[in-house]
Write a protein that holds these residues in place. Structure first.
Motif, short mmCIF file in Angstrom:
data_model
loop_
_atom_site.label_atom_id
_atom_site.label_comp_id
_atom_site.label_asym_id
_atom_site.label_seq_id
_atom_site.Cartn_x
_atom_site.Cartn_y
_atom_site.Cartn_z
N ALA A 119 13.83 8.47 -33.91
CA ALA A 119 12.89 6.70 -34.17
C ALA A 119 12.56 5.81 -32.46
N GLN A 120 13.50 6.36 -31.75
CA GLN A 120 14.26 5.39 -30.26
C GLN A 120 13.44 6.59 -29.65
N SER A 121 13.30 7.35 -29.65
CA SER A 121 12.54 8.26 -28.91
C SER A 121 13.19 8.22 -28.05
N THR A 122 14.87 8.68 -27.47
CA THR A 122 15.95 7.91 -26.81
C THR A 122 17.29 9.29 -26.96
N ALA A 123 17.10 9.72 -25.74
CA ALA A 123 19.05 10.40 -26.48
C ALA A 123 19.75 9.69 -25.50
#
Length: 114
Positions: free
Chosen positions: A70-74
């Protein structure tokens, strides 16, 4: 195609913990396997860890890879840092598990002092 930007690298002390971020844009993040790599001074780039689609977290020794689609983050969390962890850390993305990584960030520098 996806664009990746790493952040969070800094000068750390031996034994510290550090969390690196990989922010993605330009495409649906959940389509991609996210890998973390590093290149230490004078050495070849090496694989650190990866996290596949629909996974939330994967722990491998001192390293924990996680993602939030949902945050497009890893993230790559590193614990008990050692001087040998000093490197430029890169995140990369691919869609097919058998394919090479197609997309790379610019890297973020982690330096661990003893």
């Amino acid at each position: 195609q996806v664009q990746l930007v790493e952040s969070g690298g800094r000068l750390a002390q031996t034994g510290d913990s550090l969390r690196l971020s990989c922010a993605a844009s330009g495409d649906t993040f959940s389509k991609y396997i996210i890998g973390w790599f590093r290149r230490a001074p004078g050495k070849e780039r090496e694989f650190v860890a990866a996290i596949a689609w629909h996974s939330k977290e994967f722990i491998m020794g001192r390293f924990t890879v996680s993602r939030d689609d949902a945050q497009s983050t890893a993230w790559l969390e590193m614990n008990d840092l050692k001087p040998e962890d000093t490197a430029i850390y890169y995140c990369a993305a691919k869609i097919q598990i058998t394919a090479p990584y197609d997309y790379w960030g610019q890297g973020t520098q982690v330096t661990v002092s003893s």
